[in-house]
Design a protein around this motif. Sequence first.
Motif, short mmCIF file in Angstrom:
data_model
loop_
_atom_site.label_atom_id
_atom_site.label_comp_id
_atom_site.label_asym_id
_atom_site.label_seq_id
_atom_site.Cartn_x
_atom_site.Cartn_y
_atom_site.Cartn_z
N ASP A 21 3.93 -3.58 0.08
CA ASP A 21 4.78 -4.43 -0.75
C ASP A 21 3.97 -5.50 -1.47
O ASP A 21 4.24 -5.81 -2.63
CB ASP A 21 5.87 -5.09 0.10
CG ASP A 21 6.95 -4.12 0.54
OD1 ASP A 21 7.05 -3.02 -0.07
OD2 ASP A 21 7.71 -4.44 1.49
N LYS A 22 2.96 -6.05 -0.80
CA LYS A 22 2.13 -7.07 -1.43
C LYS A 22 1.32 -6.46 -2.57
O LYS A 22 1.16 -7.08 -3.62
CB LYS A 22 1.22 -7.72 -0.42
CG LYS A 22 1.92 -8.68 0.51
CD LYS A 22 0.97 -9.28 1.51
CE LYS A 22 1.71 -10.19 2.48
NZ LYS A 22 0.81 -10.74 3.50
N ALA A 71 3.76 -1.48 5.72
CA ALA A 71 4.80 -1.64 4.71
C ALA A 71 4.66 -3.00 4.01
O ALA A 71 4.81 -3.09 2.78
CB ALA A 71 6.17 -1.52 5.35
N GLU A 72 4.34 -4.04 4.76
CA GLU A 72 4.15 -5.36 4.15
C GLU A 72 2.95 -5.35 3.22
O GLU A 72 2.99 -5.93 2.13
CB GLU A 72 3.97 -6.42 5.23
CG GLU A 72 5.24 -6.77 5.96
CD GLU A 72 5.02 -7.78 7.07
OE1 GLU A 72 3.94 -8.41 7.10
OE2 GLU A 72 5.93 -7.94 7.89
N ASP A 100 2.08 -3.77 -4.28
CA ASP A 100 3.04 -3.35 -5.32
C ASP A 100 3.54 -4.54 -6.12
O ASP A 100 3.80 -4.43 -7.31
CB ASP A 100 4.22 -2.62 -4.65
CG ASP A 100 5.02 -1.81 -5.64
OD1 ASP A 100 4.41 -1.24 -6.57
OD2 ASP A 100 6.26 -1.73 -5.47
N GLY A 101 3.63 -5.69 -5.49
CA GLY A 101 4.13 -6.90 -6.14
C GLY A 101 3.13 -7.57 -7.04
O GLY A 101 3.47 -8.34 -7.91
#
Length: 62
Positions: free
Chosen positions: A57-58, A53-54, A60-61
């Motif tokens: 998120d990275k 998940a991290e 996606d960011g």
Amino acid sequence: MWNSSAEFFAMGGYALYVWCSFGICALVLLLEPIAVRARHQSIVRRLQREVMAEQFDKKDGK
């Protein structure tokens, strides 16, 4: 101490208590490693999901 195996297994009238105690102890000794392994695998899977998940998120960011 005992004159026969029947006397040994009767444990002087305390056989139910003695053998149930041994049985419960044996059951716990068998089940504890299984429970620990299951808990360990659950924790590892949860941590793997958190890492994924991290990473998501990275990505996606960026």
